[in-house]
Design a protein around this motif. Sequence first.
Motif, PDB file in Angstrom:
ATOM      1  N   SER A 197      -4.919 -17.074  -4.570  1.00  0.00           N
ATOM      2  CA  SER A 197      -3.978 -15.973  -4.407  1.00  0.00           C
ATOM      3  C   SER A 197      -4.646 -14.785  -3.718  1.00  0.00           C
ATOM      4  O   SER A 197      -4.078 -14.199  -2.781  1.00  0.00           O
ATOM      5  CB  SER A 197      -3.424 -15.546  -5.767  1.00  0.00           C
ATOM      6  OG  SER A 197      -2.537 -14.462  -5.640  1.00  0.00           O
ATOM      7  N   CYS A 198      -5.840 -14.419  -4.160  1.00  0.00           N
ATOM      8  CA  CYS A 198      -6.557 -13.302  -3.530  1.00  0.00           C
ATOM      9  C   CYS A 198      -6.987 -13.655  -2.111  1.00  0.00           C
ATOM     10  O   CYS A 198      -7.000 -12.784  -1.221  1.00  0.00           O
ATOM     11  CB  CYS A 198      -7.772 -12.921  -4.368  1.00  0.00           C
ATOM     12  SG  CYS A 198      -7.353 -12.113  -5.930  1.00  0.00           S
ATOM     13  N   ASP A 239      -1.659  -5.472  -5.886  1.00  0.00           N
ATOM     14  CA  ASP A 239      -2.514  -6.189  -6.835  1.00  0.00           C
ATOM     15  C   ASP A 239      -3.951  -5.684  -6.784  1.00  0.00           C
ATOM     16  O   ASP A 239      -4.634  -5.609  -7.815  1.00  0.00           O
ATOM     17  CB  ASP A 239      -2.481  -7.690  -6.530  1.00  0.00           C
ATOM     18  CG  ASP A 239      -1.120  -8.310  -6.824  1.00  0.00           C
ATOM     19  OD1 ASP A 239      -0.305  -7.641  -7.487  1.00  0.00           O
ATOM     20  OD2 ASP A 239      -0.872  -9.445  -6.380  1.00  0.00           O
ATOM     21  N   LYS A 294       2.817 -16.591  -7.317  1.00  0.00           N
ATOM     22  CA  LYS A 294       1.597 -16.400  -6.531  1.00  0.00           C
ATOM     23  C   LYS A 294       0.610 -17.558  -6.669  1.00  0.00           C
ATOM     24  O   LYS A 294      -0.450 -17.538  -6.037  1.00  0.00           O
ATOM     25  CB  LYS A 294       0.900 -15.101  -6.958  1.00  0.00           C
ATOM     26  CG  LYS A 294       1.713 -13.853  -6.697  1.00  0.00           C
ATOM     27  CD  LYS A 294       1.053 -12.635  -7.336  1.00  0.00           C
ATOM     28  CE  LYS A 294       1.923 -11.407  -7.211  1.00  0.00           C
ATOM     29  NZ  LYS A 294       1.344 -10.233  -7.906  1.00  0.00           N
ATOM     30  N   GLY A 295       0.925 -18.537  -7.495  1.00  0.00           N
ATOM     31  CA  GLY A 295       0.026 -19.664  -7.671  1.00  0.00           C
ATOM     32  C   GLY A 295      -1.100 -19.413  -8.646  1.00  0.00           C
ATOM     33  O   GLY A 295      -2.158 -20.045  -8.552  1.00  0.00           O
ATOM     34  N   LYS A 296      -0.886 -18.521  -9.616  1.00  0.00           N
ATOM     35  CA  LYS A 296      -1.909 -18.217 -10.616  1.00  0.00           C
ATOM     36  C   LYS A 296      -1.562 -18.816 -11.964  1.00  0.00           C
ATOM     37  O   LYS A 296      -1.828 -18.231 -13.013  1.00  0.00           O
ATOM     38  CB  LYS A 296      -2.075 -16.699 -10.756  1.00  0.00           C
ATOM     39  CG  LYS A 296      -2.725 -16.047  -9.545  1.00  0.00           C
ATOM     40  CD  LYS A 296      -3.059 -14.594  -9.844  1.00  0.00           C
ATOM     41  CE  LYS A 296      -3.849 -13.967  -8.710  1.00  0.00           C
ATOM     42  NZ  LYS A 296      -4.276 -12.590  -9.008  1.00  0.00           N
ATOM     43  N   GLU A 356      -3.603 -13.145  -0.168  1.00  0.00           N
ATOM     44  CA  GLU A 356      -2.953 -11.837  -0.186  1.00  0.00           C
ATOM     45  C   GLU A 356      -3.883 -10.682   0.171  1.00  0.00           C
ATOM     46  O   GLU A 356      -3.435  -9.686   0.754  1.00  0.00           O
ATOM     47  CB  GLU A 356      -2.356 -11.568  -1.573  1.00  0.00           C
ATOM     48  CG  GLU A 356      -1.215 -12.487  -1.954  1.00  0.00           C
ATOM     49  CD  GLU A 356      -0.675 -12.162  -3.327  1.00  0.00           C
ATOM     50  OE1 GLU A 356      -1.326 -11.371  -4.050  1.00  0.00           O
ATOM     51  OE2 GLU A 356       0.392 -12.681  -3.691  1.00  0.00           O
TER      52      GLU A 356
END
Length: 465
Positions: free
Chosen positions: A410-411, A217, A258-260, A414
């Motif tokens: 998410s960021c 990503d 991813k929860g976005k 991850e």
Amino acid sequence: MACRTGGECQSGCYKEEEENGTNEAVKVVSSRDDDDDVNRNKIDKHLCIKCKCNQPISITNPTAAAAAAFSDASRFCIDCFRNNLFGKFRFAITSNAMISPSDKVLVAFSGGPSSRVAIEFVREIQHKAQKNFDASRDRSLAVFGIGVAFINESDAHTETSHELDEAIEEMKLIVSNLDPPKKNFHVASLGSLWSSDSKYRLKELVNAVNDVTGREDLLLQLRMLSLQKIALENGYNKLLLGSCTSRLACHVLTATVKGKGYSLAADIQYVDARWEVPVLLPLRDCLTQELNLLCCLDSLKTVEVFERKPSGINGLVTSFVKLLQEENPSRESTIVRTAGKLIPFQFNMIPDSDDCNGILSSERRQKKYNQKFDESLPPDSFCAICNSPLDKSDNDLADSKTIEGMCCFSCQFEILPQDTSSMEQFYSLLPNPIAAKTKHGGYDNQRWLREQIQDCLLSDDENGV
């Protein structure tokens, strides 16, 4: 056999013969109709179901990618199949007011079928505009410009390949052979985002991300930043991507996992103007299999560039969607259409231009096609890494003065290091565009919000003092 008695015969023998004769005649007529229907069906099976004139598509030695779409496309002739795809592309351009005569459009080219078809279709629109321009007397309507860009990602990996240089040369040849006016071809590496020690800092940044999905990503965002950099430095005001239904279907599922979910509506629209150079997705309604087949039918040359297969969550979802598509060819379209019901953000439309005609034209199109946007205030800020819009409730729970508080969840999970002691080192490796965001905080978003409500603000001489 009829009786020979006089008077009216009550046995019904004549009546029986007449009925038998009538039934035989009906059988003959019925059999003829059945034969005509069979013959008509045989003829229809050998003609395009749309134009009813030309022969359906026939490929002697299709590629594996083209063969996947051949079963469904075999009902159409080549012209109808191509016109159908081009019609989707052109409708997306016109209904969303994507391109105006004064624009300079940069097309991202990966070498694959999707971006290759995008180049071909936008070239065709430009070619028709050029013919109209040449035929007009006053020549008052300009013709938009086109450029092509390729992002070299070899700096992010340890191995380099001589084949990549050959692939770039093939891309240059493809672009140079396009119809005039001339299309410039731009090549940039991911390392160009750094002002110094680009290769070292890029590899260090990628290696600092432990999660496989997060690493992919991050590279995706660096690619977008590189395309934005090319567009800004060379005067392009629109960035056109070859993202199609198949890729967006995968993105819908991966973003959900991813929860976005909050930012999902922003990512799958035809227009994404949250970037400094608005991003266009006119192939959103086209399948990868259809684009592969079109390249085969029209002999559109593609270039095989070494590309890693997705792994982690991205790889699992890609395999899953591929399996769904094999079972039912409409699955990818269903996924994108379902996600398309989400209400887009205000930045999912082309910003108003200074040209009054352009504004009126854009408003008419949006009204005609019932395009609805979220009229509420824009998100307070965007993620410093992936540029996803952040929910205000999420911002209230985070410290916006830290890099963690300026990134989506998410960021944070991850990409950012879990060890807080490594955060400073990670921050020092960030490229200039991301580092500038984290340095200035939400200043850019506050400025954008101020511009939106400028008409409602009092000037210095109207403050009542």
